[in-house]
Design an enzyme around this catalytic site. Sequence first.
Site, short mmCIF file in Angstrom:
data_model
loop_
_atom_site.label_atom_id
_atom_site.label_comp_id
_atom_site.label_asym_id
_atom_site.label_seq_id
_atom_site.Cartn_x
_atom_site.Cartn_y
_atom_site.Cartn_z
N CYS A 94 71.66 8.83 41.02
CA CYS A 94 70.69 7.81 41.48
C CYS A 94 70.84 7.48 42.96
O CYS A 94 70.02 6.73 43.50
CB CYS A 94 70.85 6.54 40.65
SG CYS A 94 70.77 6.84 38.88
N HIS A 127 71.34 -2.18 44.17
CA HIS A 127 71.00 -1.15 43.19
C HIS A 127 70.26 -1.80 42.02
O HIS A 127 69.24 -1.30 41.57
CB HIS A 127 72.26 -0.43 42.72
CG HIS A 127 72.02 0.65 41.72
ND1 HIS A 127 71.32 1.79 42.03
CD2 HIS A 127 72.38 0.76 40.41
CE1 HIS A 127 71.26 2.56 40.94
NE2 HIS A 127 71.88 1.96 39.96
N HIS A 161 63.26 2.22 37.83
CA HIS A 161 64.33 3.06 38.38
C HIS A 161 63.83 4.50 38.47
O HIS A 161 63.73 5.20 37.46
CB HIS A 161 65.56 2.97 37.48
CG HIS A 161 66.80 3.54 38.07
ND1 HIS A 161 66.81 4.36 39.19
CD2 HIS A 161 68.12 3.43 37.72
CE1 HIS A 161 68.03 4.72 39.48
NE2 HIS A 161 68.85 4.16 38.60
#
Length: 636
Positions: free
Chosen positions: A283, A436, A474
């Site tokens: 990620c 995040h 995401h």
Amino acid sequence: MSLARLPIIVGFGGFNAAGRSSGHHAYRRMVIESLPELDRQETIAGLAVMMGLVVFADDAYRDLEGNILSLGEIETRFGGQVLDGTLIRRIDKSFFDVDAAHWQKSATLGAGDSPLVFEIRKRDLPEPVPSDWKLEPMEDGDRVRVTAPSGLEVKFDSYRDLPVKSAGQLPRGFNPGSLYNSHYHPRALQLAVIGASDAIQSTGLDWQQVMDSVRPDQVGVYASNVMSQMDENGFGGLLQSRLKGSRVSAKQCPLGLNTMPADFVNAYILGSVGQTGAITGACASFLYNLQAAADDIASGKCRVAVVGCAEAPIVAEIIDGYATMGALASEEKLRKLDGVEEADPRRTSRPFGENAGFTMAEASQYVVLMDDALVIELGADVHGAIGDVFINADGFKKSISAPGPGNYITMAKAVASARAILGDESVCKRSMIQAHGSSTPQNRVTESQIFDQIAQVFGITGWPVAAVKAYVGHSLSAASGEQLIASLGIFKYGIIPGIKTIDKVADDVFAERLQISTSDQLCRQPLDVAFLNSKGFGGNNATASVFAPHVVESMLQRRYGEAAYASYDDKRKDVRTVATAYDRAALQGNFSTIYHFGEGLIDESLIKVDCEHVNLPGFVQAVDLVFANRYADMCN
């Protein structure tokens, strides 16, 4: 000591659940309640055009019946549909039906102790025929009767309910493949093409002028994705073809590679022969690519860099995989969490609140970087600059998906580096964090604890924290790009998007020194720096510092002097005019996507090489072959 070159952001673009990134429109969708009326209406009109609700024809916005509409009328008539068809929402049936996702159920057909008897066409017999089958030709000659003593294993087409029903999707009705000749391109590559094209055109610069100003090998493209191309036109179709009884196509294997978000930009948008890289770090992949580009620009190896990621993971199999890990917010978890019978599909991503897992998303985000000297030379606009990007692993791990100590290192180094460059005042009083913020219970505790500890060490209080995954979900490799694009919007408008999907910050969040708001917050003074924090599976941690435009402009004035800066500023006015024209055209649905297939091919017979240069046809400057010995002190 030679001075490092500053990697300056001169253009940015892409597409995500909030719309088009260039012109700050995706950011504006996130803070739409806090925008001035004209900005709000322009963003809604642009989204309405993307979604096919409104068209722009004969110098006016019109409904599908051809009636002229003002911006206010567009908002009144279509504003609700625009808001409902953007950001995180229930997965559209254009992907698949989340209530009836296709799968295959295995079964054995038989009749107890009696053999199974059935008829089948000869050409449909398996190869080879099972040894215990008995075949009896039938009268028509085309079919046979089969006796299978041990029965027959089959797979039935079945449909089941997926536990995860929401995702961050492109605006409803927007088809990325319609913007160029995208035949047989996997969706992630469609996103890569339109995203990179958007970023290039947002610069307001003629790309040929840029290419003529540097050597061919001084242009770099750094881009990738994590999940590769997993739809039917990529690896998904490749891996499923045998089980489905179909043939593999010639495109599925090569187009499935996770280097394609860089390769397509080189081959079909820029025509670049320069540096290329496709780095993945789960990620944190966007920041991995950003670090490589920024370091190459700072060292002088590269002068222009296109950096990005494009991810299209809204595929039933990928959602199945993450859901089985327990990583995604399922409807059942959300219902239990909220104590309701029906979960809200728009509030599945809840960073730093009471949450149940992250929400999958698709996105494409690209930025264009140049070194400071080239910016001054070309009059390129300044949207920000990359200070540093730090990457550290977690060491030994018990679980590959669990967080670890590496993020302490990256966050601490990023803050310390920014303080060394900008000073205590900028870091302590005029900085913010793009978290995040994955929306998992574990993340909200561990990430906030890192922020709180770093704030304590550096004497920071009331540290603003944003988490854009609350809006767009995401997008895996592109997630840090979403953070960067949002930060550029905050620098321009001074509005920090609140985490509006939560009612309050969870009790176990370390928030004493942090400012986590559930509503948009207006900055009391312009921010100097934003810290982008990313945590990826496998211990892939990265944190970047991004400097605001006014900080970068001040740095340029110091390095080049007032006279040179004034000359640059004059050239920049023309560049901004072109960039604004592109933005207006894109708002009206004219994206002019750059895609050169089979054009401008280099005739290799015309390449000229001597001891000092490589000259390529079509390039003004030559590749330099004169190198100094970097290891002179070690050589005779």
